[in-house]
Design a protein around this motif. Sequence first.
Motif, PDB file in Angstrom:
ATOM      1  N   LEU A 191      -4.162   0.478   7.519  1.00  0.00           N
ATOM      2  CA  LEU A 191      -5.304   0.548   6.617  1.00  0.00           C
ATOM      3  C   LEU A 191      -5.004  -0.220   5.336  1.00  0.00           C
ATOM      4  O   LEU A 191      -3.866  -0.611   5.071  1.00  0.00           O
ATOM      5  CB  LEU A 191      -5.621   2.012   6.298  1.00  0.00           C
ATOM      6  CG  LEU A 191      -5.977   2.899   7.495  1.00  0.00           C
ATOM      7  CD1 LEU A 191      -6.345   4.302   7.032  1.00  0.00           C
ATOM      8  CD2 LEU A 191      -7.116   2.288   8.316  1.00  0.00           C
TER       9      LEU A 191
ATOM     10  N   PRO B 205     -10.321   0.535   6.930  1.00  0.00           N
ATOM     11  CA  PRO B 205      -9.673  -0.489   7.750  1.00  0.00           C
ATOM     12  C   PRO B 205      -9.909  -1.873   7.162  1.00  0.00           C
ATOM     13  O   PRO B 205     -10.857  -2.085   6.393  1.00  0.00           O
ATOM     14  CB  PRO B 205     -10.370  -0.339   9.106  1.00  0.00           C
ATOM     15  CG  PRO B 205     -11.711   0.242   8.779  1.00  0.00           C
ATOM     16  CD  PRO B 205     -11.522   1.100   7.561  1.00  0.00           C
TER      17      PRO B 205
ATOM     18  N   PHE C 240     -10.442  10.738   9.594  1.00  0.00           N
ATOM     19  CA  PHE C 240      -9.586  10.566  10.770  1.00  0.00           C
ATOM     20  C   PHE C 240     -10.124  11.379  11.946  1.00  0.00           C
ATOM     21  O   PHE C 240      -9.406  12.132  12.609  1.00  0.00           O
ATOM     22  CB  PHE C 240      -8.139  10.954  10.444  1.00  0.00           C
ATOM     23  CG  PHE C 240      -7.547  10.140   9.321  1.00  0.00           C
ATOM     24  CD1 PHE C 240      -7.130   8.840   9.540  1.00  0.00           C
ATOM     25  CD2 PHE C 240      -7.447  10.667   8.049  1.00  0.00           C
ATOM     26  CE1 PHE C 240      -6.590   8.077   8.509  1.00  0.00           C
ATOM     27  CE2 PHE C 240      -6.921   9.928   7.004  1.00  0.00           C
ATOM     28  CZ  PHE C 240      -6.488   8.622   7.234  1.00  0.00           C
TER      29      PHE C 240
ATOM     30  N   SER D 176     -15.361   2.885  12.114  1.00  0.00           N
ATOM     31  CA  SER D 176     -14.475   2.821  13.284  1.00  0.00           C
ATOM     32  C   SER D 176     -13.360   1.819  13.079  1.00  0.00           C
ATOM     33  O   SER D 176     -13.421   0.971  12.202  1.00  0.00           O
ATOM     34  CB  SER D 176     -15.282   2.443  14.526  1.00  0.00           C
ATOM     35  OG  SER D 176     -16.337   3.375  14.721  1.00  0.00           O
TER      36      SER D 176
ATOM     37  N   LEU E 237     -12.969   6.510  12.973  1.00  0.00           N
ATOM     38  CA  LEU E 237     -11.988   6.728  11.910  1.00  0.00           C
ATOM     39  C   LEU E 237     -12.500   7.798  10.949  1.00  0.00           C
ATOM     40  O   LEU E 237     -11.827   8.810  10.723  1.00  0.00           O
ATOM     41  CB  LEU E 237     -11.713   5.415  11.166  1.00  0.00           C
ATOM     42  CG  LEU E 237     -10.670   5.476  10.051  1.00  0.00           C
ATOM     43  CD1 LEU E 237      -9.312   5.918  10.585  1.00  0.00           C
ATOM     44  CD2 LEU E 237     -10.558   4.115   9.347  1.00  0.00           C
ATOM     45  N   HIS E 238     -13.676   7.565  10.354  1.00  0.00           N
ATOM     46  CA  HIS E 238     -14.267   8.538   9.436  1.00  0.00           C
ATOM     47  C   HIS E 238     -15.744   8.718   9.759  1.00  0.00           C
ATOM     48  O   HIS E 238     -16.415   7.774  10.200  1.00  0.00           O
ATOM     49  CB  HIS E 238     -14.142   8.058   7.982  1.00  0.00           C
ATOM     50  CG  HIS E 238     -12.762   7.661   7.569  1.00  0.00           C
ATOM     51  ND1 HIS E 238     -11.666   8.480   7.740  1.00  0.00           N
ATOM     52  CD2 HIS E 238     -12.298   6.507   6.986  1.00  0.00           C
ATOM     53  CE1 HIS E 238     -10.585   7.860   7.280  1.00  0.00           C
ATOM     54  NE2 HIS E 238     -10.943   6.673   6.828  1.00  0.00           N
TER      55      HIS E 238
ATOM     56  N   TRP F 295      -1.439  13.733  10.709  1.00  0.00           N
ATOM     57  CA  TRP F 295      -2.482  14.047   9.726  1.00  0.00           C
ATOM     58  C   TRP F 295      -2.297  15.476   9.268  1.00  0.00           C
ATOM     59  O   TRP F 295      -2.115  16.393  10.083  1.00  0.00           O
ATOM     60  CB  TRP F 295      -3.869  13.886  10.349  1.00  0.00           C
ATOM     61  CG  TRP F 295      -4.991  14.270   9.431  1.00  0.00           C
ATOM     62  CD1 TRP F 295      -5.642  13.461   8.542  1.00  0.00           C
ATOM     63  CD2 TRP F 295      -5.608  15.565   9.311  1.00  0.00           C
ATOM     64  NE1 TRP F 295      -6.620  14.173   7.872  1.00  0.00           N
ATOM     65  CE2 TRP F 295      -6.615  15.464   8.324  1.00  0.00           C
ATOM     66  CE3 TRP F 295      -5.398  16.789   9.939  1.00  0.00           C
ATOM     67  CZ2 TRP F 295      -7.411  16.542   7.955  1.00  0.00           C
ATOM     68  CZ3 TRP F 295      -6.185  17.878   9.575  1.00  0.00           C
ATOM     69  CH2 TRP F 295      -7.183  17.739   8.601  1.00  0.00           C
TER      70      TRP F 295
ATOM     71  N   LEU G 182      -1.845   2.937  10.986  1.00  0.00           N
ATOM     72  CA  LEU G 182      -3.188   2.433  11.284  1.00  0.00           C
ATOM     73  C   LEU G 182      -3.480   1.104  10.605  1.00  0.00           C
ATOM     74  O   LEU G 182      -4.556   0.534  10.791  1.00  0.00           O
ATOM     75  CB  LEU G 182      -4.232   3.474  10.855  1.00  0.00           C
ATOM     76  CG  LEU G 182      -4.153   4.835  11.560  1.00  0.00           C
ATOM     77  CD1 LEU G 182      -5.174   5.801  10.977  1.00  0.00           C
ATOM     78  CD2 LEU G 182      -4.362   4.683  13.059  1.00  0.00           C
TER      79      LEU G 182
ATOM     80  N   THR H  91     -20.638   6.329  10.766  1.00  0.00           N
ATOM     81  CA  THR H  91     -19.223   6.316  11.081  1.00  0.00           C
ATOM     82  C   THR H  91     -18.555   5.013  10.659  1.00  0.00           C
ATOM     83  O   THR H  91     -19.189   3.969  10.538  1.00  0.00           O
ATOM     84  CB  THR H  91     -18.977   6.514  12.580  1.00  0.00           C
ATOM     85  OG1 THR H  91     -19.586   5.432  13.304  1.00  0.00           O
ATOM     86  CG2 THR H  91     -19.554   7.828  13.057  1.00  0.00           C
TER      87      THR H  91
ATOM     88  N   ARG I   5      -1.438   5.947   7.198  1.00  0.00           N
ATOM     89  CA  ARG I   5      -2.105   4.705   6.787  1.00  0.00           C
ATOM     90  C   ARG I   5      -1.320   3.480   7.248  1.00  0.00           C
ATOM     91  O   ARG I   5      -1.901   2.470   7.668  1.00  0.00           O
ATOM     92  CB  ARG I   5      -2.271   4.667   5.270  1.00  0.00           C
ATOM     93  CG  ARG I   5      -3.287   5.660   4.727  1.00  0.00           C
ATOM     94  CD  ARG I   5      -3.269   5.712   3.213  1.00  0.00           C
ATOM     95  NE  ARG I   5      -3.466   4.392   2.640  1.00  0.00           N
ATOM     96  CZ  ARG I   5      -2.752   3.883   1.637  1.00  0.00           C
ATOM     97  NH1 ARG I   5      -1.773   4.607   1.093  1.00  0.00           N
ATOM     98  NH2 ARG I   5      -3.020   2.694   1.178  1.00  0.00           N
TER      99      ARG I   5
END
Length: 276
Positions: free
Chosen positions: A75, A35, A244, A276, A221-222, A112, A73, A274, A70
């Motif tokens: 990104l 992000p 995701f 976010s 997010l990850h 996804w 979001l 994480t 992407r």
Amino acid sequence: MEKFKAAGRCIYDDGQGDHNGPFTNEHIIPFGLLPKGIDWYLPEASCANCQDVTKRFEGSCLEGTYEILRAHLDLKTRRKKKRKLPSKSIIKKADGSLKITEKPKLELPRAWLGFRWPSPGLLRGQPKAETNFDGELVLRMPVGELDKHVQDGEGMRLGSVRILDHAKMLAKIAHTYAYGKCGHEKFEPMLLDLILGRNEFAPYLVGGDPRGHPGPQPGVLHDIYPMTIGVHDTKYLSVVIRLFAFLDTPSYVIIVGKQLKDLDFPPASPGTHTIS
């Protein structure tokens, strides 16, 4: 984000090939999956030759698989002009004909695509020279998302997934993270041949989480964290990766290498580290 000291060498150097400097920063989670406002990398960690290799399979995933998601979001991207360009919308109608149009990326489904795999073959006693993944393709999208775009009896192309490129990207994330987190002197790397394209034995070291599905992680997010796995009398450094996570995606376990020293990790559980 956790900061790591500069490697000052190519982290893919195993004595084969030219790995001379200058060395560029190596993102742990690929730049295009981060992000805005977050930059997470291992400084001075990749030579030009290896950077050329890794950017190819990462590009396959970022553009072929995740391009639309992407954009939704917002990104990071180094191709801002391309993001503003329309993308193809391909709908297979009930009679078998194709309807091909171009639409802005934000008007296409937020989806996804990934895989649900068994655990790495090393953990299951499978042959090392295995190249074919078992498992299934997984689709995740918000409820009702596809209904906005197709009618009953129709299908829609949601992206392309190259299974080996997907596995290589996970391997590269895991190796880079382990190198920064633990240092190269604490494990004997096992992923370099896969990452650099010298073999395609991905299922032996890259697979699903043997502990099962981790459950929902709203707002994440990850998720990525290290874990030690014992097989007989050998300890292996592994990395758990869930991209995701807010879409309730599968998590993956990647065997990074044999541990050469004891590593003091907190209990392995989702949410340890994480984005976010």
